[in-house]
Scaffold this motif. Structure first.
Motif, PDB file in Angstrom:
ATOM      1  N   ARG A 112      15.862  91.254  46.667  1.00 30.00           N
ATOM      2  CA  ARG A 112      16.036  90.029  45.904  1.00 30.00           C
ATOM      3  C   ARG A 112      15.150  88.904  46.428  1.00 30.00           C
ATOM      4  O   ARG A 112      14.721  88.038  45.660  1.00 30.00           O
ATOM      5  N   ASP A 150      19.946  82.290  44.875  1.00 37.53           N
ATOM      6  CA  ASP A 150      19.517  83.679  44.699  1.00 37.53           C
ATOM      7  C   ASP A 150      20.534  84.676  45.242  1.00 37.53           C
ATOM      8  O   ASP A 150      20.888  85.642  44.562  1.00 37.53           O
ATOM      9  N   PHE A 202      12.959  81.631  48.004  1.00 37.43           N
ATOM     10  CA  PHE A 202      14.189  82.413  48.042  1.00 37.43           C
ATOM     11  C   PHE A 202      15.276  81.566  48.670  1.00 37.43           C
ATOM     12  O   PHE A 202      15.086  80.982  49.744  1.00 37.43           O
ATOM     13  N   ALA A 209      12.564  86.953  44.008  1.00 36.52           N
ATOM     14  CA  ALA A 209      12.678  85.494  43.897  1.00 36.52           C
ATOM     15  C   ALA A 209      11.350  84.806  44.204  1.00 36.52           C
ATOM     16  O   ALA A 209      10.937  83.882  43.498  1.00 36.52           O
TER      17      ALA A 209
END
Length: 240
Positions: A25, A136, A36, A29
Motif C-alpha cells: 500500500r 492510507d 504515504f 500510495a
C-alpha cells in the motif's frame, strides 16, 4: 468494505504478513499520490513490525506517520506510544522530523490536545470541518475487552461521530484517540491480534448480532479494505 480475515501460524508470521500489506500500500500510495500516510497503534504486538520497518530502505521523505491513539502522558513517559515507536523505528531511520505527526500531550487538558490534533490533521490533509480524510493505512490492535485505539466499551468516545479526534477513557485515565468515523474513512485498516485471550471478544465481533457499544471493534467498518490478521492462538476458532 472489503473484509479479509487471515489466521497466521504465529506472531512472526503475523508481522511478516502485515509488513507485506503495508509495503504494497505504501508503493501504491506514493505512485498515485506522492506520499504515504499511516496511523500507528501502540502495544507489544506491533513493536516487532516497527523494528522490521526500521531495517528497510524506504523513501522516508514521502512517509508521514500519525498515531491512532495516545495515553495522556509526556512523550518521554514509559507508557507513551510515541516513545515506543521512536525507539523501535523512527529514531533509527532518516525520516524528516516534519513527517512525524505525534499527538500533543502537554496541553492544559486532554480536550485541548484533542482539538489541537484534529486541527493538525485538517491542515495536513486540507480537509474541511466535518469531513474525514482518508489515511492510507490505519493499524489497530484489539484488547480482550474488544476495544481498539482508545475506544473502550460503554464510553462517551464511542458516541462521537462528528469529530476526528476525541478524548477516550480507560479506568478514569484520559487518552487521545481517533474517532471511529475517522478510522472508517481509511483506505486500509489492518488489525493485528495475538493471543488466546482475544478469542471471546473476536467471537462477539464476528457474530452476526452483538452490541457495538459493548464490543467497540465492531464499529470499525472502513470505506476501503478491512484486514483482520490473527495469530493461531487468537484465530483458532475462526480457521476455515
Amino acid at each position: 468494505m472489503n473484509k479479509t480475515v487471515e489466521v497466521l501460524p504465529d506472531q512472526p508470521a503475523l508481522v511478516a504478513r502485515s509488513l507485506e500489506l503495508i509495503l504494497s500500500r505504501l508503493k501504491t500510495a506514493i505512485e498515485q499520490r506522492g506520499q504515504f500516510t499511516i496511523a500507528l497503534s501502540g502495544g507489544s504486538t506491533p513493536k516487532p513490525l516497527y523494528e522490521a520497518i526500521a531495517n528497510l530502505d524506504l523513501p522516508w521523505d514521502k512517509i508521514h506517520v500519525f498515531w491512532g491513539d495516545e495515553r495522556y502522558v509526556p512523550p518521554d513517559h514509559p507508557d507513551s506510544n510515541e516513545l515506543m515507536t521512536r525507539r523501535a523505528w523512527l529514531d533509527r531511520v532518516a525520516i524528516p522530523a516534519a513527517n512525524i505527526h505525534a499527538i500533543p500531550t502537554l496541553e492544559a487538558n486532554p480536550e485541548q490536545s484533542a482539538v489541537k490534533y484534529e486541527q493538525h490533521l485538517q491542515e495536513f490533509f486540507n480537509s474541511a470541518p466535518g469531513k474525514f480524510p482518508a489515511i492510507d493505512v490505519v493499524l489497530l490492535g484489539m484488547g480482550d475487552d474488544a476495544h481498539t485505539a482508545s475506544l473502550f466499551p460503554h464510553t462517551e468516545a464511542l458516541k462521537v461521530s462528528d469529530r476526528l479526534i476525541t478524548v477516550g477513557n480507560k479506568d478514569g485515565n484520559p487518552r487521545i484517540t481517533f474517532t471511529y468515523p475517522l478510522i472508517n474513512a481509511a483506505r486500509s485498516v489492518i488489525f493485528l491480534v495475538a493471543g488466546a485471550n482475544k478469542r471471546p471478544a473476536l467471537a462477539q465481533i464476528f457474530a452476526p448480532v452483538a452490541d457495538d457499544f459493548a464490543y467497540p471493534s465492531r464499529l470499525i467498518k472502513p470505506q476501503g479494505e478491512l484486514w483482520w490478521l490473527l495469530d493461531s492462538a487468537a484465530g483458532l476458532e475462526l480457521k476455515p
